[in-house]
Scaffold this active site. Structure first.
Site, PDB file in Angstrom:
ATOM      1  N   SER A 127     -65.360 -97.071 -46.505  1.00 15.72           N
ATOM      2  CA  SER A 127     -64.426 -96.117 -47.118  1.00 15.72           C
ATOM      3  C   SER A 127     -64.055 -95.030 -46.129  1.00 15.72           C
ATOM      4  O   SER A 127     -64.857 -94.660 -45.261  1.00 15.72           O
ATOM      5  CB  SER A 127     -65.115 -95.498 -48.330  1.00 15.72           C
ATOM      6  OG  SER A 127     -64.421 -94.350 -48.755  1.00 15.72           O
ATOM      7  N   TYR A 152     -72.796 -91.298 -52.764  1.00 16.20           N
ATOM      8  CA  TYR A 152     -71.886 -92.446 -52.594  1.00 16.20           C
ATOM      9  C   TYR A 152     -71.427 -92.525 -51.141  1.00 16.20           C
ATOM     10  O   TYR A 152     -71.533 -93.564 -50.493  1.00 16.20           O
ATOM     11  CB  TYR A 152     -70.675 -92.327 -53.538  1.00 16.20           C
ATOM     12  CG  TYR A 152     -69.517 -93.188 -53.102  1.00 16.20           C
ATOM     13  CD1 TYR A 152     -69.537 -94.564 -53.327  1.00 16.20           C
ATOM     14  CD2 TYR A 152     -68.417 -92.644 -52.422  1.00 16.20           C
ATOM     15  CE1 TYR A 152     -68.494 -95.362 -52.884  1.00 16.20           C
ATOM     16  CE2 TYR A 152     -67.385 -93.437 -51.981  1.00 16.20           C
ATOM     17  CZ  TYR A 152     -67.419 -94.789 -52.219  1.00 16.20           C
ATOM     18  OH  TYR A 152     -66.390 -95.578 -51.774  1.00 16.20           O
ATOM     19  N   LYS A 156     -72.204 -95.364 -47.889  1.00 21.29           N
ATOM     20  CA  LYS A 156     -71.224 -96.073 -47.045  1.00 21.29           C
ATOM     21  C   LYS A 156     -71.553 -95.862 -45.565  1.00 21.29           C
ATOM     22  O   LYS A 156     -71.531 -96.800 -44.778  1.00 21.29           O
ATOM     23  CB  LYS A 156     -69.793 -95.613 -47.363  1.00 21.29           C
ATOM     24  CG  LYS A 156     -69.303 -96.063 -48.741  1.00 21.29           C
ATOM     25  CD  LYS A 156     -69.194 -97.571 -48.843  1.00 21.29           C
ATOM     26  CE  LYS A 156     -68.949 -98.052 -50.254  1.00 21.29           C
ATOM     27  NZ  LYS A 156     -69.052 -99.506 -50.427  1.00 21.29           N
TER      28      LYS A 156
HETATM   29  C1  UD1 Z   1     -62.675 -90.757 -53.167  1.00 21.46           C
HETATM   30  C2  UD1 Z   1     -62.938 -91.134 -51.733  1.00 21.46           C
HETATM   31  C3  UD1 Z   1     -62.805 -92.614 -51.550  1.00 21.46           C
HETATM   32  C4  UD1 Z   1     -63.674 -93.330 -52.520  1.00 21.46           C
HETATM   33  C5  UD1 Z   1     -63.274 -92.951 -53.930  1.00 21.46           C
HETATM   34  C6  UD1 Z   1     -64.175 -93.641 -54.906  1.00 21.46           C
HETATM   35  C7  UD1 Z   1     -62.283 -89.453 -50.076  1.00 21.46           C
HETATM   36  C8  UD1 Z   1     -61.186 -88.869 -49.245  1.00 21.46           C
HETATM   37  N1  UD1 Z   1     -61.944 -90.478 -50.853  1.00 21.46           N
HETATM   38  O1  UD1 Z   1     -61.315 -90.918 -53.376  1.00 21.46           O
HETATM   39  O2  UD1 Z   1     -63.185 -92.948 -50.251  1.00 21.46           O
HETATM   40  O3  UD1 Z   1     -63.586 -94.717 -52.337  1.00 21.46           O
HETATM   41  O4  UD1 Z   1     -63.413 -91.534 -54.069  1.00 21.46           O
HETATM   42  O5  UD1 Z   1     -63.886 -93.273 -56.208  1.00 21.46           O
HETATM   43  O6  UD1 Z   1     -63.415 -89.040 -50.046  1.00 21.46           O
HETATM   44  N2  UD1 Z   1     -57.026 -86.346 -59.125  1.00 21.46           N
HETATM   45  C9  UD1 Z   1     -56.481 -85.475 -60.061  1.00 21.46           C
HETATM   46  N3  UD1 Z   1     -56.769 -85.676 -61.375  1.00 21.46           N
HETATM   47  C10 UD1 Z   1     -57.569 -86.709 -61.801  1.00 21.46           C
HETATM   48  C11 UD1 Z   1     -58.114 -87.589 -60.844  1.00 21.46           C
HETATM   49  C12 UD1 Z   1     -57.830 -87.364 -59.510  1.00 21.46           C
HETATM   50  O7  UD1 Z   1     -55.753 -84.544 -59.710  1.00 21.46           O
HETATM   51  O8  UD1 Z   1     -57.816 -86.803 -63.011  1.00 21.46           O
HETATM   52  C13 UD1 Z   1     -56.710 -86.150 -57.707  1.00 21.46           C
HETATM   53  C14 UD1 Z   1     -57.922 -85.834 -56.851  1.00 21.46           C
HETATM   54  O9  UD1 Z   1     -58.178 -84.460 -56.817  1.00 21.46           O
HETATM   55  C15 UD1 Z   1     -57.477 -86.392 -55.503  1.00 21.46           C
HETATM   56  C16 UD1 Z   1     -56.547 -87.555 -55.870  1.00 21.46           C
HETATM   57  O10 UD1 Z   1     -56.185 -87.353 -57.224  1.00 21.46           O
HETATM   58  O11 UD1 Z   1     -56.739 -85.446 -54.808  1.00 21.46           O
HETATM   59  C17 UD1 Z   1     -57.214 -88.907 -55.736  1.00 21.46           C
HETATM   60  O12 UD1 Z   1     -58.456 -88.864 -56.423  1.00 21.46           O
HETATM   61  P1  UD1 Z   1     -59.323 -90.162 -56.654  1.00 21.46           P
HETATM   62  O13 UD1 Z   1     -58.481 -91.258 -57.198  1.00 21.46           O
HETATM   63  O14 UD1 Z   1     -60.522 -89.761 -57.438  1.00 21.46           O
HETATM   64  O15 UD1 Z   1     -59.748 -90.625 -55.197  1.00 21.46           O
HETATM   65  P2  UD1 Z   1     -60.431 -89.781 -54.014  1.00 21.46           P
HETATM   66  O16 UD1 Z   1     -61.259 -88.688 -54.538  1.00 21.46           O
HETATM   67  O17 UD1 Z   1     -59.371 -89.476 -53.013  1.00 21.46           O
END
Ligand code: UD1
Length: 338
Positions: A127, A152, A156
């Site tokens: 990841s 987590y 990795k």
């Molecule tokens: C993270 C990890 C990724 C990992 C994944 C597993 C990083 C950069 N990425 O992804 O490697 O495989 O977790 O789950 O560390 N968001 C909202 N509202 C929500 C959900 C998410 O605003 O309800 C936003 C988050 O703040 C983020 C983006 O959407 O900015 C993506 O979030 P998410 O899908 O959870 O993935 P990551 O956190 O980027």
């Protein structure tokens, strides 16, 4: 070369799409999965979409004896693609031991059995989380690995290290570490996709469940970041493009001589903000999403996206889909679920 490939976690989100692409490429996937994060009907769907019979074993990857029965039955397998792992950042903070036991334990079982059965080709699901909060938002494979901020993320990093040390120690492995950015979307057929358990942690399943009315509203985690519109930026990659990269990685490992352990970033090379994802979702699917801006989520990286030049050149792989198609496919899939 035998075309059999053992795929752990092959009924999971990325695993199931990869199994389809392996079959398209002429491989014979052998799935190991215990459905802790999937459902048995996914196997039926894989067979429906691929129009092929798929060999499948309901086995926990931490159970060495059980996994060995699969290796014993297929000692001639060309390689192993290892997906089986827990993947929720927040949950890992609550259950660190379960995360190390499952993610690190399973990897050790697989690598030990690969050594015993002299299977050399290995593709590991890593990841972009290994880069932590990078100094510059665009990262290549030479960007330093940083101390993990969650169990987590640490599993990795640890699994990458174990694979590297095992390769250096035995000199037989041909290993590829695939550092995924943010996989989204679903199969174009709408027969395969992500099956989150309970409340989704990830953005896109939360969006599709909100659009469907399962969740009341989406909270955007922070709008005061130093980014294009104040929301986090990520590199969202269509799961089918990601799946195809596994086939390219396996072929690369098979065709390359010597023993090695090489990382590859898998992303589109393009950063997209949370608000851009929401707006694109609304536009392509012609609907309005109920969302509000909320506080930041602890542990979120401000912005990160891939320099995927190495995978583009060396694996001869590029993404075919953009976020618009991914968000359309994700919604089409959600609509099929009960
Ligand atoms: C993270 C990890 C990724 C990992 C994944 C597993 C990083 C950069 N990425 O992804 O490697 O495989 O977790 O789950 O560390 N968001 C909202 N509202 C929500 C959900 C998410 O605003 O309800 C936003 C988050 O703040 C983020 C983006 O959407 O900015 C993506 O979030 P998410 O899908 O959870 O993935 P990551 O956190 O980027």
């Amino acid at each position: 070369m035998n075309k059999k490939v053992i795929v752990t976690g092959g009924a999971g989100y990325i695993g199931s799409h990869t199994v389809i692409e392996l079959i398209h490429a002429g491989f014979e996937p052998i799935i190991i999965d215990d459905f802790r994060n999937s459902k048995p009907w996914i196997i039926d769907r894989i067979q429906e979409v691929s129009d092929a019979k798929v060999l499948f074993y309901e086995v926990d990857c931490q159970d060495k004896d059980a996994v060995e029965t699969v290796f014993k039955a297929h000692p001639d397998a060309a390689g192993v693609i290892h997906f089986a792992a827990y993947k929720a950042v927040g949950e890992s903070v609550d259950k660190p031991i379960a995360y190390y036991q499952n993610n690190v334990g399973s990897l050790c079982v697989i690598l030990e059995l690969m050594e015993t059965y002299k299977i050399q080709h290995f593709v590991f699901s890593s990841s972009c989380t290994v880069y932590g909060e990078p100094k510059s938002p665009i990262v290549d494979e030479l960007t330093p690995i940083q101390k993990a901020t969650s169990p987590y993320g640490d599993t990795k990093i640890t699994c990458e290290k174990i694979t590297e040390f095992e390769q250096a120690s035995k000199g037989t492995l041909k290993a590829i570490l695939l550092r995924y950015f943010n996989p989204i979307g679903a199969h174009e057929s709408a027969k395969l996709g992500e099956l989150p358990q309970g409340i989704p942690n990830n953005l896109v399943p939360y969006i599709t469940q909100t659009a469907k009315g399962i969740r009341k509203e989406l909270t955007v985690f922070g709008s005061d970041y130093n980014t294009i519109d104040g929301t986090n930026v990520r590199d969202y990659i269509h799961v089918v493009d990601l799946a195809k990269a596994h086939v390219a990685a396996l072929n690369y490992a098979i065709n390359k001589s010597g023993s090695f352990c090489e990382p590859f970033n898998l992303g589109t090379g393009k950063g997209t903000s949370v608000l851009e994802i929401i707006q694109t979702f609304e536009t392509v699917n012609n609907l309005k999403l109920n969302y509000k801006i909320g506080p930041r989520r602890a542990g979120d990286v401000e912005q990160i996206y891939a320099n995927a030049n190495k995978a583009n050149k060396v694996l001869n792989w590029t993404c075919q889909y953009g976020i618009a198609e991914a968000l359309e496919h994700a919604w089409n899939w959600e609509k099929t679920l009960n």
